[in-house]
Design a protein around this motif. Structure first.
Motif, PDB file in Angstrom:
ATOM      1  N   MET A  66       0.575  -1.405  -0.137  1.00 19.69           N
ATOM      2  CA  MET A  66       0.028  -0.092  -0.293  1.00 19.69           C
ATOM      3  C   MET A  66       0.677   1.342   0.314  1.00 19.69           C
ATOM      4  N   ILE A  67       0.206   1.992  -0.690  1.00 23.98           N
ATOM      5  CA  ILE A  67       1.148   3.147  -0.681  1.00 23.98           C
ATOM      6  C   ILE A  67       1.082   4.261   0.258  1.00 23.98           C
ATOM      7  N   SER A  68       1.956   4.566   1.439  1.00 22.37           N
ATOM      8  CA  SER A  68       1.619   5.205   2.148  1.00 22.37           C
ATOM      9  C   SER A  68       1.002   6.893   2.478  1.00 22.37           C
ATOM     10  N   GLU A  69       0.220   8.034   2.766  1.00 20.47           N
ATOM     11  CA  GLU A  69      -0.489   9.037   2.337  1.00 20.47           C
ATOM     12  C   GLU A  69       0.833  10.244   3.294  1.00 20.47           C
ATOM     13  N   ILE A  70       1.780   9.307   3.949  1.00 20.51           N
ATOM     14  CA  ILE A  70       2.332  10.392   4.911  1.00 20.51           C
ATOM     15  C   ILE A  70       3.882   9.414   3.562  1.00 20.51           C
ATOM     16  N   ALA A  71       3.913   9.423   3.282  1.00 23.42           N
ATOM     17  CA  ALA A  71       5.626   9.582   2.136  1.00 23.42           C
ATOM     18  C   ALA A  71       5.458   8.110   0.832  1.00 23.42           C
ATOM     19  N   LEU A  80       6.406   8.860  -2.367  1.00 24.03           N
ATOM     20  CA  LEU A  80       7.483   9.209  -3.150  1.00 24.03           C
ATOM     21  C   LEU A  80       8.237   8.596  -2.645  1.00 24.03           C
ATOM     22  N   ALA A  81       9.002   7.540  -2.895  1.00 19.94           N
ATOM     23  CA  ALA A  81      10.209   6.504  -3.016  1.00 19.94           C
ATOM     24  C   ALA A  81      10.996   7.920  -2.367  1.00 19.94           C
ATOM     25  N   SER A  82      11.116   9.046  -2.796  1.00 19.25           N
ATOM     26  CA  SER A  82      12.257   9.885  -2.217  1.00 19.25           C
ATOM     27  C   SER A  82      11.973  11.246  -2.883  1.00 19.25           C
ATOM     28  N   LEU A  83      11.960  12.351  -1.993  1.00 17.70           N
ATOM     29  CA  LEU A  83      11.670  13.482  -2.489  1.00 17.70           C
ATOM     30  C   LEU A  83      12.245  14.014  -4.084  1.00 17.70           C
ATOM     31  N   ASP A  84      13.125  13.103  -3.892  1.00 17.64           N
ATOM     32  CA  ASP A  84      13.811  14.006  -5.426  1.00 17.64           C
ATOM     33  C   ASP A  84      12.570  13.198  -5.849  1.00 17.64           C
ATOM     34  N   GLN A  85      12.268  12.107  -6.558  1.00 14.82           N
ATOM     35  CA  GLN A  85      11.114  11.884  -6.926  1.00 14.82           C
ATOM     36  C   GLN A  85      10.300  13.165  -7.482  1.00 14.82           C
ATOM     37  N   GLU A 104      11.111  16.271  -8.035  1.00 16.86           N
ATOM     38  CA  GLU A 104      12.198  16.616  -8.978  1.00 16.86           C
ATOM     39  C   GLU A 104      12.235  16.066 -10.233  1.00 16.86           C
ATOM     40  N   ASP A 105      12.865  14.770  -9.883  1.00  9.96           N
ATOM     41  CA  ASP A 105      13.147  14.687 -11.199  1.00  9.96           C
ATOM     42  C   ASP A 105      11.502  14.164 -12.262  1.00  9.96           C
ATOM     43  N   ASP A 106      10.676  14.378 -11.747  1.00  7.17           N
ATOM     44  CA  ASP A 106       9.294  14.106 -12.314  1.00  7.17           C
ATOM     45  C   ASP A 106       9.130  16.129 -13.044  1.00  7.17           C
ATOM     46  N   LEU A 107      10.486  16.586 -12.568  1.00  3.86           N
ATOM     47  CA  LEU A 107       9.946  18.131 -12.476  1.00  3.86           C
ATOM     48  C   LEU A 107      10.153  18.290 -14.576  1.00  3.86           C
ATOM     49  N   LEU A 108      11.624  17.785 -14.358  1.00  4.46           N
ATOM     50  CA  LEU A 108      12.817  17.709 -15.442  1.00  4.46           C
ATOM     51  C   LEU A 108      11.326  17.122 -16.882  1.00  4.46           C
ATOM     52  N   LEU A 109      10.882  15.808 -16.125  1.00  7.91           N
ATOM     53  CA  LEU A 109      10.008  15.672 -17.323  1.00  7.91           C
ATOM     54  C   LEU A 109       9.139  16.562 -17.473  1.00  7.91           C
ATOM     55  N   ARG A 110       8.580  17.271 -16.844  1.00 12.41           N
ATOM     56  CA  ARG A 110       7.365  18.438 -17.543  1.00 12.41           C
ATOM     57  C   ARG A 110       8.025  18.909 -18.550  1.00 12.41           C
ATOM     58  N   TYR A 111       8.961  19.684 -18.080  1.00 16.09           N
ATOM     59  CA  TYR A 111      10.310  20.917 -17.858  1.00 16.09           C
ATOM     60  C   TYR A 111      11.600  21.022 -18.449  1.00 16.09           C
ATOM     61  N   PRO A 112      11.950  19.909 -19.695  1.00 20.38           N
ATOM     62  CA  PRO A 112      13.249  19.182 -20.142  1.00 20.38           C
ATOM     63  C   PRO A 112      13.480  20.876 -20.421  1.00 20.38           C
ATOM     64  N   TYR A 167       3.378  10.055 -19.995  1.00 16.05           N
ATOM     65  CA  TYR A 167       4.223   9.348 -19.812  1.00 16.05           C
ATOM     66  C   TYR A 167       3.880   8.340 -19.317  1.00 16.05           C
ATOM     67  N   ASP A 168       4.271   6.500 -18.444  1.00 14.56           N
ATOM     68  CA  ASP A 168       4.255   5.982 -17.841  1.00 14.56           C
ATOM     69  C   ASP A 168       4.741   5.042 -17.514  1.00 14.56           C
ATOM     70  N   SER A 169       4.923   5.357 -15.706  1.00 13.10           N
ATOM     71  CA  SER A 169       5.933   4.514 -15.093  1.00 13.10           C
ATOM     72  C   SER A 169       5.629   4.330 -14.338  1.00 13.10           C
ATOM     73  N   PRO A 170       5.501   2.855 -13.368  1.00 14.42           N
ATOM     74  CA  PRO A 170       5.700   3.189 -11.660  1.00 14.42           C
ATOM     75  C   PRO A 170       5.344   4.466 -11.321  1.00 14.42           C
ATOM     76  N   GLU A 171       6.785   4.820 -10.819  1.00 13.55           N
ATOM     77  CA  GLU A 171       7.092   6.019 -11.065  1.00 13.55           C
ATOM     78  C   GLU A 171       6.061   7.342 -10.889  1.00 13.55           C
ATOM     79  N   ARG A 172       5.556   7.582 -12.342  1.00 12.80           N
ATOM     80  CA  ARG A 172       4.701   8.184 -13.187  1.00 12.80           C
ATOM     81  C   ARG A 172       3.679   7.884 -11.537  1.00 12.80           C
ATOM     82  N   ASP A 173       3.046   6.501 -11.413  1.00 11.09           N
ATOM     83  CA  ASP A 173       2.076   6.541 -10.161  1.00 11.09           C
ATOM     84  C   ASP A 173       2.125   6.959  -9.449  1.00 11.09           C
ATOM     85  N   THR A 174       3.086   6.894  -8.251  1.00 15.31           N
ATOM     86  CA  THR A 174       3.459   7.330  -7.717  1.00 15.31           C
ATOM     87  C   THR A 174       3.413   9.052  -7.175  1.00 15.31           C
ATOM     88  N   VAL A 175       4.035   9.586  -8.654  1.00 11.16           N
ATOM     89  CA  VAL A 175       3.724  10.827  -8.612  1.00 11.16           C
ATOM     90  C   VAL A 175       2.518  11.657  -8.962  1.00 11.16           C
TER      91      VAL A 175
END
Ligand SMILES: [Fe+2]
Ligand SMILES: [Fe+2]
Length: 284
Positions: free
Chosen positions: A1-6, A8-13, A15-23, A36-44
């Motif tokens: 289960m994805i936690s409501e507190i956290a 994201l796997a890391s806080l940087d996720q 900022e990494d995602d911002l690079l996809l939005r604003y390359p 853009y689809d990926s497991p990371e995208r789901d957590t974002v």
């Protein structure tokens, strides 16, 4: 289960995602951001669902009362940076850079371009507000794009569809274009969603030059500095100062360098810079 507190796997996720939005302009995104689809995208996406659901006008006022008392901790500035660096996300197997390295790389990129020393110092400090996580705050109340609360949410905010879950969307005090504000009242009169930008601004407001304070306070306000969605709340002075916010943003997003900075080599320069502008200790 994805936690409501956290979620994201890391806080940087975030900022990494911002690079996809604003390359970077020279690396145009291959696909549309939204496709853009990926497991990371789901957590974002889950992260933004929580952020947009819970960041209400009342929530922000409550956090201001809680954290702007600055009664959590008192530390020397470099000590606060080291405290921030205890924030490790061990759920992220390939954590690339720690917090201090992102800050040093941002600052070093600004320094290499010959900008004034307070701009360099801003690069070093800009994410220090993320210590909120170490005080037990959930990720959605620390990072993520920020936006004005107390008035209509712009559809230019990333994943704005999740505001259907936000009670303010149904409160007629808060859901009109201007809400509790006056036209072009200036951002100093506007409450932003709560996170590391506003918190750091409040810590630094008596010490740094005004352009530095704008960069700290609004660096995550993408719906304005990238999309221009809130011109109707800004005044002339805000527009003047946002030139600095715009100048800062590429250093935040695009300064990741393959060779990590050597902290011990850089520390004396930054300690001197800290001593020039800031008091011996900071109240967090
Ligand atoms: Fe930030
Ligand atoms: Fe940053």
């Amino acid at each position: 289960m994805i936690s409501e507190i956290a979620p994201l796997a890391s806080l940087d996720q975030w900022e990494d995602d911002l690079l996809l939005r604003y390359p970077e302009p020279e690396h145009k995104a291959k696909e549309e951001y939204r496709n853009y689809d990926s497991p990371e995208r789901d957590t974002v996406r889950e992260f933004y669902r929580l952020n947009h659901t819970y960041q209400t006008y009342d929530f922000v006022r409550e956090k201001e009362r809680e954290f702007l008392a600055f009664n959590k901790k008192e530390l020397p500035v470099w000590g606060a940076m080291e405290f921030l660096n205890t924030l490790v996300d061990d759920s992220d197997p390939d954590t690339d850079l720690d917090q201090l390295q992102h800050l040093l790389q941002t600052a070093e990129a600004i320094r290499a371009d010959g900008h004034p020393d307070w701009f360099v110092l801003t690069g070093l400090l800009h994410d220090m507000g993320k210590v909120l996580c170490l005080f037990g705050e959930p990720q959605w109340a620390v990072v993520g794009d920020t936006f004005p609360v107390g008035c209509q949410h712009s559809d230019k905010i990333v994943y704005s569809e999740y505001f259907v879950k936000n009670p303010d969307s149904y409160d007629e005090r808060y859901n009109t274009k201007y809400g509790v504000y006056e036209p072009n009242c200036g951002l100093r009169n506007v409450h932003m969603s709560w996170g590391h930008d506003e918190y750091l601004y409040q810590i630094m407001k008596n010490y740094m030059p005004e352009p530095a304070l704008y960069m700290m306070r609004y660096h995550s306000f993408y719906s304005q500095h990238r999309e221009g969605a809130y011109d109707h709340l800004m005044d002339e002075h805000d527009h003047e100062m946002f030139k600095w916010v715009d100048k800062f943003n590429p250093y935040d997003l695009y300064s990741k360098s393959p060779k990590p900075p050597v902290v011990s080599e850089l520390k004396p320069y930054y300690e001197a810079l800290i001593a020039k502008y800031l008091p011996a200790t900071l109240k967090l």
